[in-house]
Write a protein that holds these residues in place. Structure first.
Motif, short mmCIF file in Angstrom:
data_model
loop_
_atom_site.label_atom_id
_atom_site.label_comp_id
_atom_site.label_asym_id
_atom_site.label_seq_id
_atom_site.Cartn_x
_atom_site.Cartn_y
_atom_site.Cartn_z
N SER A 63 -111.57 -4.51 7.75
CA SER A 63 -110.93 -5.69 8.21
C SER A 63 -110.08 -5.25 9.44
N SER A 64 -110.11 -6.03 10.42
CA SER A 64 -109.33 -5.40 11.67
C SER A 64 -107.95 -6.35 11.78
N TRP A 65 -107.08 -5.75 11.72
CA TRP A 65 -105.60 -6.45 12.13
C TRP A 65 -105.19 -6.02 13.76
N CYS A 66 -106.29 -5.77 14.42
CA CYS A 66 -105.88 -5.45 15.76
C CYS A 66 -105.44 -6.68 16.51
N ARG A 67 -104.53 -6.48 17.46
CA ARG A 67 -103.87 -7.40 18.46
C ARG A 67 -103.17 -8.53 17.59
N PHE A 68 -102.49 -8.04 16.49
CA PHE A 68 -101.58 -8.75 15.90
C PHE A 68 -99.97 -8.58 16.52
N SER A 69 -99.94 -7.82 17.24
CA SER A 69 -98.64 -7.54 17.58
C SER A 69 -97.54 -6.92 16.65
N PHE A 70 -98.08 -6.12 15.89
CA PHE A 70 -96.93 -5.74 14.63
C PHE A 70 -96.03 -4.97 15.27
N HIS A 71 -96.17 -4.11 16.46
CA HIS A 71 -95.22 -3.21 16.93
C HIS A 71 -94.18 -3.96 17.77
N THR A 72 -94.43 -5.07 18.26
CA THR A 72 -93.36 -6.13 18.84
C THR A 72 -92.66 -7.35 17.87
N ALA A 73 -93.05 -7.23 16.49
CA ALA A 73 -92.46 -8.08 15.80
C ALA A 73 -90.96 -7.76 15.58
N ASP A 74 -89.92 -8.75 15.58
CA ASP A 74 -88.54 -8.56 15.36
C ASP A 74 -88.20 -9.54 14.44
N PHE A 75 -87.60 -9.10 13.20
CA PHE A 75 -87.21 -9.86 12.18
C PHE A 75 -85.75 -9.92 12.05
N GLY A 76 -85.05 -9.53 13.26
CA GLY A 76 -83.64 -9.41 13.26
C GLY A 76 -82.95 -8.04 13.23
N TRP A 77 -84.01 -6.98 12.82
CA TRP A 77 -83.48 -5.56 12.59
C TRP A 77 -83.99 -4.70 13.97
N GLY A 78 -84.56 -5.30 14.74
CA GLY A 78 -85.20 -4.82 16.00
C GLY A 78 -86.77 -4.33 15.65
N LYS A 79 -87.35 -3.73 16.58
CA LYS A 79 -88.82 -3.69 16.33
C LYS A 79 -89.04 -2.63 15.46
N PRO A 80 -90.13 -2.65 14.77
CA PRO A 80 -90.62 -1.71 13.75
C PRO A 80 -90.87 -0.16 14.24
N VAL A 81 -90.37 0.85 13.73
CA VAL A 81 -90.67 2.25 14.19
C VAL A 81 -91.86 2.67 13.59
#
Length: 109
Positions: free
Chosen positions: A41-59
């Motif tokens: 399964s490819s989850w590439c190009r889903f922009s997980f690193h830029t998602a911000d749910f109010g706590w900032g971008k994920p580390v």
């Protein structure tokens, strides 16, 4: 084949068998003890690193702790120029995979 599926989608109740036949055959093969199945399964190009749910971008990001045997899930790496692969194999298969010289070339890069 395209025509059969397109027609079946427009007349779903009538042509359900056309849509389900391939899927059911695949499930039958996967569940057979004589077949080694691997799920990719490819989850590439889903922009997980830029998602911000109010706590900032994920580390850090990961898939669930639900390990599906013989599966590989690929995601963009943090820099966006590579791919992380989350690989779930039994211990013997994993040892064989780690010894593969083609794979080692990518791991060392």
């Amino acid at each position: 084949m395209k025509n059969s599926y397109a027609k079946a989608l427009s007349q779903f109740e009538k042509d359900y068998e056309v849509l389900s036949k391939s899927f059911l055959e695949c499930l039958e093969n996967i569940s057979s003890k004589d077949v080694n199945s691997y799920l990719f399964s490819s989850w590439c190009r889903f922009s997980f690193h830029t998602a911000d749910f109010g706590w900032g971008k994920p580390v850090w990001k990961s898939i669930t702790n639900e390990k599906i045997p013989n599966s590989v899930t690929m995601m963009d790496d943090e820099e966006g120029d590579g791919v992380e692969a989350w690989v779930h194999l039994d211990e013997k298969q994993m040892c064989e995979l780690e010894k593969d010289s083609n794979l080692q070339a990518y791991m060392d890069a």
